[in-house]
Design an enzyme around this catalytic site. Structure first.
Site, PDB file in Angstrom:
ATOM      1  N   ASP A  15       0.834  -1.210   0.000  1.00 49.09           N
ATOM      2  CA  ASP A  15       0.000   0.000   0.000  1.00 49.09           C
ATOM      3  C   ASP A  15       0.865   1.255   0.000  1.00 49.09           C
ATOM      4  O   ASP A  15       0.675   2.177   0.795  1.00 49.09           O
ATOM      5  CB  ASP A  15      -0.935   0.009   1.218  1.00 49.09           C
ATOM      6  N   GLU A 171     -10.977   0.515  -4.202  1.00 53.82           N
ATOM      7  CA  GLU A 171     -10.332   1.006  -2.971  1.00 53.82           C
ATOM      8  C   GLU A 171      -9.042   1.723  -3.347  1.00 53.82           C
ATOM      9  O   GLU A 171      -8.787   1.959  -4.530  1.00 53.82           O
ATOM     10  CB  GLU A 171     -10.041  -0.171  -2.029  1.00 53.82           C
TER      11      GLU A 171
HETATM   12  C1  6LW Z   1      -5.763  -2.103   2.033  1.00 55.62           C
HETATM   13  C2  6LW Z   1      -6.661  -2.238   0.848  1.00 55.62           C
HETATM   14  C3  6LW Z   1      -6.531  -3.679   0.539  1.00 55.62           C
HETATM   15  O1  6LW Z   1      -6.235  -1.166   2.938  1.00 55.62           O
HETATM   16  O2  6LW Z   1      -5.986  -4.353   1.554  1.00 55.62           O
HETATM   17  O3  6LW Z   1      -7.077  -5.530  -0.603  1.00 55.62           O
HETATM   18  C4  6LW Z   1      -5.826  -3.487   2.645  1.00 55.62           C
HETATM   19  N1  6LW Z   1      -6.889  -4.202  -0.533  1.00 55.62           N
HETATM   20  O4  6LW Z   1      -6.267  -1.420  -0.243  1.00 55.62           O
HETATM   21  C5  6LW Z   1      -4.589  -3.817   3.410  1.00 55.62           C
HETATM   22  O5  6LW Z   1      -3.465  -3.767   2.571  1.00 55.62           O
END
Ligand code: 6LW
Length: 497
Positions: A15, A171
């Site tokens: 991330d 996301e």
């Molecule tokens: C992060 C999100 C994700 O907040 O996993 O699967 C979480 N996507 O972007 C943790 O890395």
């Protein structure tokens, strides 16, 4: 042109969020249940990075109680520089958590205490418009306008976009004003093999947004490439005007779908612009960039604990109370005092570092004269292999989910013992994922230099695919009972495999 190798930040650095101040780049990554939290890294060429601190290095900044689940805790951050200071927003997913904003004048710290932002989900982003309004955009994709100094939320959450493909989990949003457009960059498809990056653009920070006709602009969907799970990206413009993307990816070994053990790592890809849309260039293990390399000083193999403080690369599980560790008792040693009984416990006294190479040799000189503990490869409380020294010798334990196996102790003479773990990856396929999982050899190094292997264990079971969650291997020292003293710790990459 300069050649460089992806990942640019190896080991559990997922991330990634990047910003630039003059000729200096700064990066922040998730840290989950580990303390201190949110590693902060610095680079002068985007290709070579050095950890300069952790944003959340005080208990008052980050509470990770024993009930914080594995791979809970601190999820994705966003790191920005605005109005002469650094801004970090992230979400602590766990008891008493939520979205928090921290600021600092120096990225290396100290960072402020948190300002809570109520009602915000994971992957929060901060962006300021030309009128000074601050927009907070989070997974979903949702957006509110806030006061970043107080956390006050001015507007009701508004849904901005659900993603550019039919994938799940929109996301990791980041909002940018570039030329005459506002760009909304997101991840979708989930952080596994279907991960992807999509983008939309609009006339204002709150849209409306039109999706790029070429979405997803980056994906390595499938299991045939050496770099997979690519997504969760952030954009940055270099001083020469070129654009680049940092993103997370994994390097699975062991065939299809493969096992990745180093966690999600940070990769770098070039970006060009066509018809007002970003186009991501090839993302490969071997890359080139148009600048001279400006690497930091190389990391020493040995940490002999003679500095006044622990290097920021060292991680503990959920907390590191002062009562549980010392660098002065005796000086030049890391002394750990046990709290819980083993690595199965959520608050074991542990100090470790990310495994950053497929193959490496890790060793430490441990003194078990006043306790029990040793050297461990940890994925979480339910997935770890360790060498444990005590008054009856050295024993190997493997914990894999509901299975816990401890081998008979190998008797050792009293006094310090040289614990060693060799992590040996299978030979890489030519441009394809490695075809076999790695092997871990756990043992002791005898005074004559002989490496007495006590156990050889299959590495696939210490992988994220087996354990689940969002982290990767952390290798370190622990105390399970009484007090353990460690004279030094060596992390030696093996670069030939
Ligand atoms: C992060 C999100 C994700 O907040 O996993 O699967 C979480 N996507 O972007 C943790 O890395």
């Amino acid at each position: 042109m300069t050649s460089f190798t992806n990942p640019v930040v190896a080991g559990m650095h997922p991330d990634p969020s990047v910003c630039r101040v003059g000729d200096d780049y700064f990066l922040a990554c998730s840290s989950f249940e580990y303390f201190p939290g949110v590693p902060i890294l610095h680079s002068r060429d985007l290709m070579h990075w050095e950890q300069i601190g952790n944003a959340l290095d005080r208990p008052g900044q980050l509470s990770l109680p024993a009930t914080t689940p594995s791979s809970g805790g601190v999820y994705a951050p966003t790191l920005r520089h605005h109005d002469g200071r650094f801004w970090l927003i992230t979400t602590n997913v766990g008891p008493g958590g939520g979205a928090m904003i921290y600021t600092a004048l120096d990225a290396a710290g100290p960072w402020s205490d948190p300002v809570r932002v109520p009602g915000i989900g994971i992957d929060p982003d901060l962006a300021w418009d030309q009128d000074g309004n601050c927009w907070c955009t989070s997974a979903g994709i949702w957006q509110v306008r806030i006061d970043p100094l107080t956390g006050h939320v001015f507007t009701r959450p508004r849904k901005l976009w659900s993603g550019g493909t039919d994938a799940q989990a929109p996301e990791a949003p980041h909002l940018y004003r570039i030329d005459d457009h506002w760009y909304l960059l997101i991840a979708e498809g989930g952080t596994e093999r279907g991960h992807a990056v999509s983008v939309a653009r609009g006339p204002a920070p709150d849209g409306p947004f039109e999706p790029c006709p070429a979405n997803p602009i980056l994906t390595h969907r499938g299991t045939h490439r050496p770099i997979q799970n690519t997504g969760h990206a952030d954009l940055v413009q270099a001083p020469d005007g070129s654009w680049w993307m940092v993103l997370l990816g994994v390097r699975p070994g062991g065939g299809t779908p493969g096992w990745h053990v180093l966690g999600r790592e940070t990769f770098l890809a070039p970006v060009t612009w066509h018809d007002g849309w970003p186009v991501v260039g090839d993302l490969r293990p071997e890359m080139t960039a148009p600048w001279k390399p400006r690497p930091p000083a190389p990391e020493p193999v040995r940490d002999d604990f003679d500095a006044p403080a622990l290097h920021p690369r060292w991680l503990s599980v959920r907390s590191r109370p002062d009562s549980c560790w010392s660098l002065t008792e005796p000086p030049g040693h890391l002394t750990l005092r046990a709290r819980d009984r083993s690595l199965d416990d959520p608050q074991v006294t542990f100090v470790g570092r990310r495994q950053q190479h497929p193959s490496c040799t890790v060793s430490t000189l441990a003194d078990p004269s006043a306790g029990r503990g040793g050297l461990a490869v940890r994925l979480d409380e339910s997935h770890h292999y360790e060498l444990e020294a005590g008054d009856d010798g050295v024993r190997v334990t493997a914990r894999l989910g509901s299975i816990r196996h401890t081998m008979p102790a190998w008797p050792m003479p009293a006094g310090p013992v040289h614990l060693r773990i060799d992590v040996l990856a299978a030979a890489p396929g030519d441009g394809h994922p490695r075809q076999e999982p790695d092997t871990l050899r756990l043992g002791v190094e005898l005074p004559d230099g002989e490496f007495r292997v006590l156990a050889e264990l299959d590495g696939r079971y210490l992988s994220t695919e087996v354990a689940g969650g969002f982290t990767g291997r952390v290798i370190g020292m622990y105390a399970a009972d009484g007090t353990m003293s460690f004279d030094w710790f060596d992390y030696r990459p093996i670069l030939t495999r």
